[in-house]
Design a protein around this motif. Sequence first.
Motif, PDB file in Angstrom:
ATOM      1  N   GLY A  43       4.065  36.595   0.900  1.00  0.00           N
ATOM      2  CA  GLY A  43       4.914  36.138  -0.197  1.00  0.00           C
ATOM      3  C   GLY A  43       6.357  36.559  -0.042  1.00  0.00           C
TER       4      GLY A  43
ATOM      5  N   THR B 189       7.515  33.681   4.529  1.00  0.00           N
ATOM      6  CA  THR B 189       6.327  32.989   4.022  1.00  0.00           C
ATOM      7  C   THR B 189       6.421  31.488   4.265  1.00  0.00           C
TER       8      THR B 189
ATOM      9  N   GLU C   6      10.958  30.438  -1.638  1.00  0.00           N
ATOM     10  CA  GLU C   6      11.094  31.884  -1.528  1.00  0.00           C
ATOM     11  C   GLU C   6      12.347  32.321  -2.268  1.00  0.00           C
TER      12      GLU C   6
ATOM     13  N   GLY D 179       7.335  32.586  -3.602  1.00  0.00           N
ATOM     14  CA  GLY D 179       7.227  33.837  -2.875  1.00  0.00           C
ATOM     15  C   GLY D 179       8.328  34.785  -3.296  1.00  0.00           C
TER      16      GLY D 179
ATOM     17  N   ASP E  43       4.726  40.198  -3.283  1.00  0.00           N
ATOM     18  CA  ASP E  43       4.484  40.958  -2.054  1.00  0.00           C
ATOM     19  C   ASP E  43       4.199  42.426  -2.334  1.00  0.00           C
TER      20      ASP E  43
ATOM     21  N   GLY F  24       0.279  38.406  -3.270  1.00  0.00           N
ATOM     22  CA  GLY F  24       0.886  37.456  -2.357  1.00  0.00           C
ATOM     23  C   GLY F  24       0.046  37.135  -1.140  1.00  0.00           C
TER      24      GLY F  24
ATOM     25  N   VAL G 223      -1.262  33.383  -0.017  1.00  0.00           N
ATOM     26  CA  VAL G 223      -0.814  32.776   1.233  1.00  0.00           C
ATOM     27  C   VAL G 223      -1.993  32.504   2.168  1.00  0.00           C
TER      28      VAL G 223
END
Length: 308
Positions: free
Chosen positions: A42, A46, A86, A124, A153, A215, A219
């Motif tokens: 994330g 990503t 992101e 992300g 993350d 995250g 993903v």
Amino acid sequence: MPRTLACPASLKGVLSARDAAAALAQGLRRWSDVDQLPVADGGEGTLDVLQPVLRARWREADVHDAFGRPRRARWLELPTGEAAIEAAEAIPLDPRRLDPIAASSRGFGELILALGRPTHLHVGLGGTANMDAGAGLLEVLEQLPAPTSVACDVDAPLIDAVRLFAAQKGATAEQLPVLESRLATLAEYADLPGAGAAGGLGAALASLGAELVPGARLVLDLLGFDPAEYDLVVTGEGTVDATTVRGKAPGEVARRCRAAGVRCIVFGGRVADPVPDAETVPLSGDRARASEDLAELGLRLGGLGAPG
């Protein structure tokens, strides 16, 4: 012939996840059939791992960075009508300018506004300059354009964000109370896991109705990661430590391999804390030879030794 999967995360500042996977595969293919599946959690990079797997199209938008400077930010348009973005594409952490008091998340709000109306939005978080609890984003964004999943993350709640992350964004001891008071504006999300990600952007997005999720889990699901068809999975990152199993991609890869009964090797340029129930292998720690280290690791795993 054995089947192996090279699925590293990036070695930050050294190798992208894609380059790390290619280096590993160079050694692994000497003795096995190899697939490459670079992974992320994330944070930064990503979109790069998602784009080829999801056959997504790169798009760009004009936004402003954390300090109001014009910037082109990339995002992904998926064939399903979904979008992936992101935060670091709009407001990245820049070591040349560390100023969490001045840094704003407004540019990330501008990026979301530029997406139009996707059917679903994947966000992300990580690698951003801001510590404003999303105040800048909320100035320009009153609602999300679609149902939104936020890949955090880190699992840090909002209440811990300043203590854990302010220093790396350039905060001095005198600035900490100011930053803590900013986060207090979203006090109802103080204990929500992931709310402290990206300087409090997790909390701001949650206040708009987004779902915060680990995250790496999100993903890997988007990538369709499934270790069951492999004899060996090799993953890793620049530094393997206690945070690796707290939401980082290699930790989630190892967890899923363990559940599937598949052998998993976790490498680290530096290993501070081995991953429980996985074989953890340190590399040389020499950034200049990271690619060579990974190719040699691939060879060694097949019992072939280093190239001569």
